[in-house]
Design a protein around this motif. Structure first.
Motif, PDB file in Angstrom:
ATOM      1  N   ALA A  28       0.828  -1.209   0.000  1.00 29.34           N
ATOM      2  CA  ALA A  28       0.000   0.000   0.000  1.00 29.34           C
ATOM      3  C   ALA A  28       0.861   1.257   0.000  1.00 29.34           C
ATOM      4  N   ILE A  29       1.904   1.272   0.812  1.00 30.64           N
ATOM      5  CA  ILE A  29       2.775   2.443   0.889  1.00 30.64           C
ATOM      6  C   ILE A  29       3.501   2.648  -0.441  1.00 30.64           C
ATOM      7  N   THR A  30       4.070   1.593  -0.971  1.00 29.79           N
ATOM      8  CA  THR A  30       4.801   1.691  -2.237  1.00 29.79           C
ATOM      9  C   THR A  30       3.872   2.152  -3.355  1.00 29.79           C
ATOM     10  N   ARG A  31       2.684   1.576  -3.430  1.00 31.62           N
ATOM     11  CA  ARG A  31       1.714   1.934  -4.465  1.00 31.62           C
ATOM     12  C   ARG A  31       1.312   3.411  -4.336  1.00 31.62           C
ATOM     13  N   ALA A  32       1.038   3.870  -3.121  1.00 36.22           N
ATOM     14  CA  ALA A  32       0.619   5.259  -2.906  1.00 36.22           C
ATOM     15  C   ALA A  32       1.733   6.223  -3.315  1.00 36.22           C
ATOM     16  N   TYR A  33       2.959   5.940  -2.933  1.00 38.24           N
ATOM     17  CA  TYR A  33       4.081   6.803  -3.312  1.00 38.24           C
ATOM     18  C   TYR A  33       4.229   6.863  -4.830  1.00 38.24           C
ATOM     19  N   ARG A  34       4.177   5.724  -5.477  1.00 34.60           N
ATOM     20  CA  ARG A  34       4.340   5.696  -6.933  1.00 34.60           C
ATOM     21  C   ARG A  34       3.224   6.454  -7.634  1.00 34.60           C
ATOM     22  N   GLU A  35       1.987   6.212  -7.199  1.00 30.48           N
ATOM     23  CA  GLU A  35       0.846   6.830  -7.878  1.00 30.48           C
ATOM     24  C   GLU A  35       0.686   8.308  -7.548  1.00 30.48           C
ATOM     25  N   PRO A  49       9.121   5.142  -2.154  1.00 31.46           N
ATOM     26  CA  PRO A  49       9.139   5.754  -0.816  1.00 31.46           C
ATOM     27  C   PRO A  49      10.554   5.864  -0.271  1.00 31.46           C
ATOM     28  N   ASP A  50      10.831   6.990   0.377  1.00 30.73           N
ATOM     29  CA  ASP A  50      12.117   7.161   1.068  1.00 30.73           C
ATOM     30  C   ASP A  50      12.032   6.419   2.401  1.00 30.73           C
ATOM     31  N   PRO A  51      13.178   6.019   2.962  1.00 37.75           N
ATOM     32  CA  PRO A  51      13.148   5.224   4.203  1.00 37.75           C
ATOM     33  C   PRO A  51      12.398   5.899   5.357  1.00 37.75           C
ATOM     34  N   GLY A  52      12.589   7.195   5.531  1.00 39.28           N
ATOM     35  CA  GLY A  52      11.926   7.887   6.638  1.00 39.28           C
ATOM     36  C   GLY A  52      10.422   7.944   6.469  1.00 39.28           C
ATOM     37  N   GLY A  53       9.979   8.291   5.278  1.00 40.87           N
ATOM     38  CA  GLY A  53       8.547   8.342   5.005  1.00 40.87           C
ATOM     39  C   GLY A  53       7.917   6.969   5.116  1.00 40.87           C
ATOM     40  N   PHE A  54       8.612   5.977   4.571  1.00 42.29           N
ATOM     41  CA  PHE A  54       8.102   4.610   4.636  1.00 42.29           C
ATOM     42  C   PHE A  54       7.909   4.192   6.090  1.00 42.29           C
ATOM     43  N   ALA A  55       8.921   4.442   6.925  1.00 45.94           N
ATOM     44  CA  ALA A  55       8.847   4.041   8.341  1.00 45.94           C
ATOM     45  C   ALA A  55       7.707   4.757   9.062  1.00 45.94           C
ATOM     46  N   THR A  56       7.526   6.034   8.765  1.00 41.72           N
ATOM     47  CA  THR A  56       6.456   6.807   9.404  1.00 41.72           C
ATOM     48  C   THR A  56       5.091   6.238   9.047  1.00 41.72           C
ATOM     49  N   TYR A  57       4.844   6.033   7.753  1.00 37.77           N
ATOM     50  CA  TYR A  57       3.538   5.523   7.336  1.00 37.77           C
ATOM     51  C   TYR A  57       3.328   4.067   7.764  1.00 37.77           C
ATOM     52  N   GLN A 111      -1.754   2.487  14.441  1.00 34.15           N
ATOM     53  CA  GLN A 111      -2.996   3.246  14.517  1.00 34.15           C
ATOM     54  C   GLN A 111      -4.076   2.672  13.596  1.00 34.15           C
ATOM     55  N   GLY A 112      -3.715   1.615  12.875  1.00 34.10           N
ATOM     56  CA  GLY A 112      -4.686   0.937  12.035  1.00 34.10           C
ATOM     57  C   GLY A 112      -5.134   1.730  10.817  1.00 34.10           C
ATOM     58  N   TRP A 113      -4.268   2.630  10.322  1.00 41.98           N
ATOM     59  CA  TRP A 113      -4.638   3.420   9.152  1.00 41.98           C
ATOM     60  C   TRP A 113      -4.979   2.507   7.984  1.00 41.98           C
ATOM     61  N   SER A 114      -5.978   2.905   7.239  1.00 42.38           N
ATOM     62  CA  SER A 114      -6.333   2.219   5.999  1.00 42.38           C
ATOM     63  C   SER A 114      -5.492   2.802   4.864  1.00 42.38           C
ATOM     64  N   GLU A 115      -5.562   2.185   3.703  1.00 41.28           N
ATOM     65  CA  GLU A 115      -4.853   2.740   2.547  1.00 41.28           C
ATOM     66  C   GLU A 115      -5.422   4.116   2.197  1.00 41.28           C
ATOM     67  N   ARG A 116      -6.704   4.292   2.383  1.00 36.46           N
ATOM     68  CA  ARG A 116      -7.315   5.605   2.114  1.00 36.46           C
ATOM     69  C   ARG A 116      -6.735   6.678   3.031  1.00 36.46           C
ATOM     70  N   GLU A 117      -6.598   6.374   4.320  1.00 36.80           N
ATOM     71  CA  GLU A 117      -6.020   7.339   5.265  1.00 36.80           C
ATOM     72  C   GLU A 117      -4.566   7.643   4.917  1.00 36.80           C
ATOM     73  N   LEU A 118      -3.839   6.621   4.501  1.00 41.34           N
ATOM     74  CA  LEU A 118      -2.457   6.810   4.064  1.00 41.34           C
ATOM     75  C   LEU A 118      -2.411   7.788   2.894  1.00 41.34           C
ATOM     76  N   ARG A 119      -3.251   7.557   1.903  1.00 43.13           N
ATOM     77  CA  ARG A 119      -3.279   8.421   0.715  1.00 43.13           C
ATOM     78  C   ARG A 119      -3.692   9.847   1.069  1.00 43.13           C
ATOM     79  N   GLU A 120      -4.643   9.994   1.958  1.00 40.90           N
ATOM     80  CA  GLU A 120      -5.058  11.331   2.390  1.00 40.90           C
ATOM     81  C   GLU A 120      -3.903  12.073   3.059  1.00 40.90           C
ATOM     82  N   ALA A 121      -3.138  11.360   3.872  1.00 42.14           N
ATOM     83  CA  ALA A 121      -1.990  11.983   4.543  1.00 42.14           C
ATOM     84  C   ALA A 121      -0.946  12.432   3.518  1.00 42.14           C
ATOM     85  N   ILE A 122      -0.664  11.581   2.547  1.00 41.77           N
ATOM     86  CA  ILE A 122       0.313  11.945   1.515  1.00 41.77           C
ATOM     87  C   ILE A 122      -0.197  13.142   0.715  1.00 41.77           C
ATOM     88  N   MET A 123      -1.483  13.131   0.378  1.00 45.98           N
ATOM     89  CA  MET A 123      -2.039  14.221  -0.424  1.00 45.98           C
ATOM     90  C   MET A 123      -2.129  15.542   0.344  1.00 45.98           C
TER      91      MET A 123
END
Length: 109
Positions: free
Chosen positions: A58-65, A71-79, A86-98
């Motif tokens: 999910a993290i790799t896909r969100a970063y690419r898209e 994903p950089d190591p720091g961002g990857f570790a954070t997400y 915290q049980g974030w969904s892929e949608r919450e991950l994408r919202e945070a990136i956006m």
């Protein structure tokens, strides 16, 4: 359908690897007990390894898209931490990136 082939395909799709002997044997037994391919796939997806593979994917896909890069190591570790702890969904991950500066800069070009 040959059980070993179906189980191996599910392992490759969900975990990105070949089944280990004990896993293959475990799911052969489930197959004999009448489990469907969908049930086996869902069981593997819900395993600790399956959840981790899903998070990585999910993290790799969100970063690419969204950011057009890996994903950089720091961002990857954070997400990864947010998704695990915290049980974030892929949608919450994408919202945070956006909501981040990098995404806004890309969009304003």
């Amino acid at each position: 359908i040959v059980p070993d082939e179906a189980i191996a395909r599910i392992y490759r799709e969900v975990l990105g690897r070949e089944p280990d002997p004990s896993g293959l044997n475990h799911y052969r037994g489930k197959w004999r007990d009448g489990w469907t391919q969908g049930q086996i796939q869902e069981d593997i997806r819900r395993s600790p390894e399956g959840r981790e593979a899903g998070i990585r994917s999910a993290i790799t896909r969100a970063y690419r898209e969204l950011l057009g890069r890996e994903p950089d190591p720091g961002g990857f570790a954070t997400y990864q931490r947010h998704m695990r702890e915290q049980g974030w969904s892929e949608r919450e991950l994408r919202e945070a990136i956006m909501s981040g500066d990098e995404y806004r800069r890309r969009r304003s070009r």
